[in-house]
Scaffold this active site. Structure first.
Site, PDB file in Angstrom:
ATOM      1  N   GLY A 135       0.846  -1.211   0.000  1.00 50.79           N
ATOM      2  CA  GLY A 135       0.000   0.000   0.000  1.00 50.79           C
ATOM      3  C   GLY A 135       0.864   1.237   0.000  1.00 50.79           C
ATOM      4  O   GLY A 135       2.076   1.176   0.207  1.00 50.79           O
TER       5      GLY A 135
ATOM      6  N   GLY B 106       2.654   3.759   1.393  1.00 52.87           N
ATOM      7  CA  GLY B 106       3.171   4.055   2.728  1.00 52.87           C
ATOM      8  C   GLY B 106       3.593   5.501   2.873  1.00 52.87           C
ATOM      9  O   GLY B 106       3.828   5.986   3.980  1.00 52.87           O
ATOM     10  N   ARG B 107       3.739   6.169   1.744  1.00 54.78           N
ATOM     11  CA  ARG B 107       4.135   7.586   1.804  1.00 54.78           C
ATOM     12  C   ARG B 107       3.574   8.396   0.646  1.00 54.78           C
ATOM     13  O   ARG B 107       3.906   9.559   0.489  1.00 54.78           O
ATOM     14  CB  ARG B 107       5.645   7.691   1.809  1.00 54.78           C
ATOM     15  CG  ARG B 107       6.301   6.992   0.630  1.00 54.78           C
ATOM     16  CD  ARG B 107       7.767   7.279   0.629  1.00 54.78           C
ATOM     17  NE  ARG B 107       8.458   6.418  -0.313  1.00 54.78           N
ATOM     18  CZ  ARG B 107       9.736   6.555  -0.604  1.00 54.78           C
ATOM     19  NH1 ARG B 107      10.428   7.510  -0.013  1.00 54.78           N
ATOM     20  NH2 ARG B 107      10.311   5.756  -1.449  1.00 54.78           N
TER      21      ARG B 107
ATOM     22  N   ASP C  86       8.766   6.129   7.769  1.00 52.14           N
ATOM     23  CA  ASP C  86       8.384   7.469   8.215  1.00 52.14           C
ATOM     24  C   ASP C  86       7.429   8.231   7.291  1.00 52.14           C
ATOM     25  O   ASP C  86       7.043   9.358   7.593  1.00 52.14           O
ATOM     26  CB  ASP C  86       9.641   8.319   8.458  1.00 52.14           C
ATOM     27  CG  ASP C  86      10.508   8.416   7.208  1.00 52.14           C
ATOM     28  OD1 ASP C  86      10.023   8.074   6.104  1.00 52.14           O
ATOM     29  OD2 ASP C  86      11.680   8.819   7.336  1.00 52.14           O
ATOM     30  N   GLY C  87       7.085   7.657   6.152  1.00 53.09           N
ATOM     31  CA  GLY C  87       6.132   8.326   5.263  1.00 53.09           C
ATOM     32  C   GLY C  87       6.737   9.456   4.440  1.00 53.09           C
ATOM     33  O   GLY C  87       6.035  10.118   3.674  1.00 53.09           O
TER      34      GLY C  87
ATOM     35  N   ARG D  55       3.315  13.916  -8.493  1.00 42.86           N
ATOM     36  CA  ARG D  55       3.385  13.247  -9.790  1.00 42.86           C
ATOM     37  C   ARG D  55       1.999  13.013 -10.369  1.00 42.86           C
ATOM     38  O   ARG D  55       0.997  13.007  -9.647  1.00 42.86           O
ATOM     39  CB  ARG D  55       4.212  11.966  -9.717  1.00 42.86           C
ATOM     40  CG  ARG D  55       3.633  10.887  -8.869  1.00 42.86           C
ATOM     41  CD  ARG D  55       4.571   9.669  -8.841  1.00 42.86           C
ATOM     42  NE  ARG D  55       4.003   8.617  -8.025  1.00 42.86           N
ATOM     43  CZ  ARG D  55       4.627   7.486  -7.736  1.00 42.86           C
ATOM     44  NH1 ARG D  55       5.842   7.251  -8.195  1.00 42.86           N
ATOM     45  NH2 ARG D  55       4.041   6.566  -6.999  1.00 42.86           N
TER      46      ARG D  55
ATOM     47  N   ARG E  33      -1.550  -0.503  -9.817  1.00 48.65           N
ATOM     48  CA  ARG E  33      -0.401  -1.379 -10.067  1.00 48.65           C
ATOM     49  C   ARG E  33      -0.852  -2.829 -10.201  1.00 48.65           C
ATOM     50  O   ARG E  33      -1.965  -3.159  -9.810  1.00 48.65           O
ATOM     51  CB  ARG E  33       0.548  -1.316  -8.848  1.00 48.65           C
ATOM     52  CG  ARG E  33       1.043   0.060  -8.559  1.00 48.65           C
ATOM     53  CD  ARG E  33       0.978   0.363  -7.052  1.00 48.65           C
ATOM     54  NE  ARG E  33       1.169   1.800  -6.835  1.00 48.65           N
ATOM     55  CZ  ARG E  33       2.346   2.392  -6.797  1.00 48.65           C
ATOM     56  NH1 ARG E  33       3.428   1.670  -6.867  1.00 48.65           N
ATOM     57  NH2 ARG E  33       2.440   3.686  -6.688  1.00 48.65           N
TER      58      ARG E  33
ATOM     59  N   ASP F 238       4.555  -4.431  -7.335  1.00 50.41           N
ATOM     60  CA  ASP F 238       3.897  -3.219  -6.820  1.00 50.41           C
ATOM     61  C   ASP F 238       4.428  -1.977  -7.532  1.00 50.41           C
ATOM     62  O   ASP F 238       3.892  -0.888  -7.330  1.00 50.41           O
ATOM     63  CB  ASP F 238       4.082  -3.093  -5.304  1.00 50.41           C
ATOM     64  CG  ASP F 238       5.518  -3.264  -4.873  1.00 50.41           C
ATOM     65  OD1 ASP F 238       6.100  -4.331  -5.145  1.00 50.41           O
ATOM     66  OD2 ASP F 238       6.086  -2.320  -4.270  1.00 50.41           O
ATOM     67  N   ASN F 239       5.455  -2.132  -8.339  1.00 51.67           N
ATOM     68  CA  ASN F 239       5.980  -0.997  -9.108  1.00 51.67           C
ATOM     69  C   ASN F 239       5.651  -1.134 -10.592  1.00 51.67           C
ATOM     70  O   ASN F 239       6.233  -0.430 -11.416  1.00 51.67           O
ATOM     71  CB  ASN F 239       7.495  -0.883  -8.917  1.00 51.67           C
ATOM     72  CG  ASN F 239       7.866  -0.481  -7.497  1.00 51.67           C
ATOM     73  OD1 ASN F 239       7.048   0.082  -6.779  1.00 51.67           O
ATOM     74  ND2 ASN F 239       9.081  -0.783  -7.091  1.00 51.67           N
TER      75      ASN F 239
HETATM   76  P1  AMP Z   1       9.265   1.373  -3.087  1.00 52.00           P
HETATM   77  O1  AMP Z   1      10.476   0.510  -2.932  1.00 52.00           O
HETATM   78  O2  AMP Z   1       9.580   2.843  -2.983  1.00 52.00           O
HETATM   79  O3  AMP Z   1       8.466   1.058  -4.299  1.00 52.00           O
HETATM   80  O4  AMP Z   1       8.357   1.089  -1.819  1.00 52.00           O
HETATM   81  C1  AMP Z   1       7.870  -0.183  -1.460  1.00 52.00           C
HETATM   82  C2  AMP Z   1       6.839  -0.054  -0.364  1.00 52.00           C
HETATM   83  O5  AMP Z   1       7.404   0.564   0.784  1.00 52.00           O
HETATM   84  C3  AMP Z   1       5.628   0.780  -0.729  1.00 52.00           C
HETATM   85  O6  AMP Z   1       4.528   0.214  -0.086  1.00 52.00           O
HETATM   86  C4  AMP Z   1       5.976   2.129  -0.168  1.00 52.00           C
HETATM   87  O7  AMP Z   1       4.836   2.892   0.104  1.00 52.00           O
HETATM   88  C5  AMP Z   1       6.706   1.749   1.109  1.00 52.00           C
HETATM   89  N1  AMP Z   1       7.677   2.771   1.530  1.00 52.00           N
HETATM   90  C6  AMP Z   1       8.883   3.047   0.977  1.00 52.00           C
HETATM   91  N2  AMP Z   1       9.486   4.043   1.624  1.00 52.00           N
HETATM   92  C7  AMP Z   1       8.658   4.430   2.622  1.00 52.00           C
HETATM   93  C8  AMP Z   1       8.707   5.418   3.653  1.00 52.00           C
HETATM   94  N3  AMP Z   1       9.758   6.223   3.809  1.00 52.00           N
HETATM   95  N4  AMP Z   1       7.651   5.500   4.477  1.00 52.00           N
HETATM   96  C9  AMP Z   1       6.590   4.697   4.346  1.00 52.00           C
HETATM   97  N5  AMP Z   1       6.484   3.755   3.420  1.00 52.00           N
HETATM   98  C10 AMP Z   1       7.491   3.612   2.558  1.00 52.00           C
HETATM   99 MG    MG Z   2       6.815   1.409  -5.089  1.00 52.30          MG
END
Ligand code: AMP
Ligand code: MG
Length: 489
Positions: A90, A92-93, A125-126, A176, A183, A252-253
């Site tokens: 989900g 997360g940020r 940390d979001g 963005r 996804r 998820d990407n």
């Molecule tokens: P990503 O690798 O950026 O595609 O992130 C993978 C997952 O981790 C996704 O669910 C993001 O929302 C979550 N995520 C990555 N970085 C953070 C962050 N700093 N705070 C909260 N969630 C994060």
């Molecule tokens: Mg991602």
């Protein structure tokens, strides 16, 4: 020209059942400042130059102002990360502000990345760091200018708030845009929970909104899967052709629209090496350059699996079977264009593959070489010394060059015409890590954002000769060897 107040919101995703998201407001950023804003992306929302320089717009970027009509939410999804299923990810940020219909009747979904904690943040940390938002911002617009489907980037707001990664960094928010941020993992979450009715609702929503040509057809789901599969294959063929390495091709990407999504530890191929791994955290090289086409198919297979409650398994396989052909056809046509071949002939694949093998043998810079290949002269003599000098194994190059010259002659290729064509497909400028790094350091150390704007302008015209920026086309300097990009963002 509408202002922020006159944007027309039509939040389709927010009309879906609550299981699809959690509603929440972005966490405000303290004392935000404008890092950069992209005029081209602003035009997608019909926002004019004055509006995007306003205080209100900065507050929108920062997550401090939720425009009238927006219904902010964090999307729910799962995903396969490095091959392992993670049932709950989900946003997360990231926070989806809402969906805008522009004056051309296009739908643009606005998403803030780094806008604070959400119920999906887990222990993180979001926030996003300035470094990673600059990279995503520049690369999104660079990919768009290269003609590669991608999410777009409207702007960045920064702040002095500290965010801890390997070292303390500062926070920033990226705004963005994409027609949809759905996804593959958005489907996987409902499949894993056996919530098949939600799965159907999500598929119906996506088909109706983004694949309307299939809506209402008896085999709509199968057609939808086929099209996503083909789009993904073609997208990855385009990545390969410019040497783009995504770095984290987790499901998820993966965009359901076949867009390049979630720029993290990406990189452009420099010294050509098919096994190149751009992401320092990818120990096994799962997402190495040469693996991207296979991973694309693997990811489509995960989507197909998630859709099995809607499509029978045999039809899923029929849809997936389209991947290889779509990829090979797109890749062959991209390579032909890179070589300046106007017609398709037998042996073109080998000619291209043998050239890539030569580049790999010599670690030749991928972008520099293909750009220079436009200077190839079919008349025998010393005219190809520029290219020849990029190789150590001169006889091997000469042998390839003789085949290439013969192949060009077979379609009566005219040097001048071919050059012009090739310069429209082989970019002069790509977002090399060291270019981004210079912009990042100036921003971090001096709050000087001018290099970001300079790069943005440069990369918006990647095929044009820009003599004042010749140095930006060069292979990386020695100091750039120390740059490591990882999942940390
Ligand atoms: P990503 O690798 O950026 O595609 O992130 C993978 C997952 O981790 C996704 O669910 C993001 O929302 C979550 N995520 C990555 N970085 C953070 C962050 N700093 N705070 C909260 N969630 C994060
Ligand atoms: Mg991602």
């Amino acid at each position: 020209m509408p202002t922020l107040d006159s944007l027309t919101f039509d939040n389709r995703y927010a009309r879906l059942p609550p299981a699809f998201y959690r509603r929440l407001e972005p966490t405000p950023l303290t004392a935000p400042y404008l890092v950069s804003v992209c005029n081209d992306a602003a035009a997608l929302l019909d926002l004019d130059a004055a509006e995007i320089r306003s205080e209100r717009f900065l507050n929108l970027l920062a997550g401090n102002l939720v425009p009238h009509g927006a219904e902010p939410l964090a999307m729910n999804y799962a995903g396969h990360q490095f091959g392992t299923f993670v049932p709950q990810l989900g946003d997360g940020r990231a926070i989806l502000l809402g969906e805008i219909i522009n004056s051309k009747r296009e739908r643009w979904t606005l998403q803030l990345k780094g806008a604070g904690e959400t119920p999906f943040s887990r222990r993180a940390d979001g926030r996003a760091v300035l470094r990673s938002t600059i990279r995503e911002y520049l690369c999104s617009e660079a990919m768009h200018a290269l003609g590669i489907p991608t999410t777009r980037a409207l702007g960045i707001a920064g702040a002095d708030e500290t965010v801890y990664r390997e070292t303390p960094e500062t926070a920033a928010v990226l705004l963005r845009l994409a027609p949809s941020h759905v996804r593959f993992g958005s489907f996987e979450v409902f499949y894993a929970r056996r919530e098949h009715e939600y799965l159907r609702q999500l598929a119906d929503h996506v088909i109706e909104e983004y694949f309307p040509q299939h809506a209402g057809m008896p085999d709509a789901y199968e057609k939808f899967l086929t099209e996503v599969t083909e789009r993904t294959a073609r997208l990855i063929a385009q990545w390969q052709a410019v040497g783009f390495c995504h770095g984290v091709m987790n499901t998820d990407n993966m965009s359901i629209l076949g867009l390049t999504l979630d720029y993290g530890p990406f990189g452009f191929m420099e010294a050509f090496n098919p096994g190149h791994i751009c992401n320092h955290s990818d120990d096994q090289g799962r997402y190495a350059y040469e693996n991207q086409p296979y991973i694309g198919l693997w990811n489509c297979s995960r989507l197909a699996q998630a859709l099995t409650p809607l499509i029978d398994a045999e039809k899923c396989n029929t849809a997936l079977a389209k991947y290889e052909g779509a990829y090979l056809e797109a890749h062959a046509s991209q390579m032909r264009a890179k070589l300046g071949l106007a017609q398709a002939m037998d042996g073109d694949d080998t000619l291209a593959a043998d050239l890539l093998a030569l580049l790999a043998e010599h670690g030749t810079d991928f972008t520099v070489f293909f750009r220079a290949l436009a200077t190839f002269d079919t008349t025998p003599g010393d005219s190809n010394n520029l290219l020849r000098d990029m190789m150590v194994n001169r006889p091997a190059f000469d042998a390839w060059a003789a085949r290439y010259a013969a192949r060009l002659a077979s379609e009566s290729s005219v040097n001048e015409n071919r050059r012009a064509r090739m310069n429209r497909v082989n970019p002069k400028y790509v977002l090399r890590n060291h270019l981004a790094q210079v912009a990042i350091e100036q921003a971090e150390k001096h709050r000087d954002f001018s290099e970001i704007d300079r790069l943005l302008q440069l990369l918006q015209r990647p095929f044009d000769e820009q003599p004042e920026h010749e140095a930006y086309a060069a292979p990386p300097p020695d100091w750039a060897r120390g740059i490591e990009v990882s999942c940390s963002s």
